[in-house]
Write a protein that holds these residues in place. Structure first.
Motif, PDB file in Angstrom:
ATOM      1  N   THR A   1       9.725   5.389  -5.668  1.00 51.76           N
ATOM      2  CA  THR A   1       8.534   4.293  -6.131  1.00 51.76           C
ATOM      3  C   THR A   1       7.802   3.857  -4.921  1.00 51.76           C
ATOM      4  O   THR A   1       6.947   3.240  -4.911  1.00 51.76           O
TER       5      THR A   1
ATOM      6  N   LYS B   1       0.843   6.172  -2.131  1.00 45.09           N
ATOM      7  CA  LYS B   1       0.037   6.605  -3.096  1.00 45.09           C
ATOM      8  C   LYS B   1      -1.053   7.691  -2.546  1.00 45.09           C
ATOM      9  O   LYS B   1      -1.663   7.429  -1.515  1.00 45.09           O
ATOM     10  N   ARG B   2      -0.960   8.949  -3.096  1.00 48.87           N
ATOM     11  CA  ARG B   2      -1.905  10.052  -2.570  1.00 48.87           C
ATOM     12  C   ARG B   2      -3.196  10.028  -3.219  1.00 48.87           C
ATOM     13  O   ARG B   2      -3.253   9.878  -4.524  1.00 48.87           O
ATOM     14  N   ARG B   3      -4.277  10.341  -2.703  1.00 52.00           N
ATOM     15  CA  ARG B   3      -5.683  10.331  -3.219  1.00 52.00           C
ATOM     16  C   ARG B   3      -5.591  11.914  -4.078  1.00 52.00           C
ATOM     17  O   ARG B   3      -5.100  12.673  -3.367  1.00 52.00           O
TER      18      ARG B   3
END
Length: 163
Positions: A131, A135-137
């Motif tokens: 978690t 965060k990947r685009r």
């Protein structure tokens, strides 16, 4: 041999077509008449300079100096020089004691760890650690047009039925 004869005939037809096109094309004005400057209108602006103006080499440095020189006395004092660093330090010094503890310095990481440790054991399991991944685009989000790239279409291979 017949290929050479067909090629030569095609070349002759193209040459003849070009000749007809240039002989019977629209009437053209002489190039000098086309390139004449437009007549000056009333209230016309001044002519452009021969050489484009260049920015002074110290313009960027002067702007940087002016950002630091808050009292505009043409001198950057020690306090003016370190003002930005004092502000950044003050944001991290949450208790305002003038000292930066490890917990204050790493507050964002500590908050992230605490939020991920759902069972409050003080250690992260594999599932909890997952978690904390950045965060990947999505791959299509980098496109300047704002649309995702189309999915590739499968190519039928020999022997595959298309039905």
């Amino acid at each position: 041999m017949w290929r050479y004869a067909v090629g030569a005939g095609a070349a002759l037809l193209l040459a003849f077509g070009g000749f007809l096109l240039f002989q019977h094309g629209p009437a053209r004005a002489p190039l000098a008449a086309v390139l004449q400057p437009a007549p000056a209108a009333a209230g016309a602006v001044a002519p452009l300079p021969e050489v484009a103006p260049e920015a002074d080499a110290k313009t960027r440095e002067q702007k940087r100096f002016d950002r630091y020189d808050k009292d505009r006395n043409e001198a950057v004092s020690r306090d003016e020089y370190f003002t930005a660093r004092h502000k950044a330090f003050a944001k991290l010094d949450t208790n305002g004691d003038g000292r930066l503890s490890f917990e204050e310095w790493a507050a964002k990481s500590i908050t992230k760890f605490t939020g991920a440790d759902s069972d409050k054991s003080g250690a992260l399991t594999r599932a909890e650690f997952a978690t904390t991944a950045p965060k990947r685009r999505p791959p299509g989000s980098r496109c300047a047009c704002g649309r995702p790239a189309p999915a590739p279409t499968p190519v039928p291979r020999d022997g595959d039925d298309e039905n």
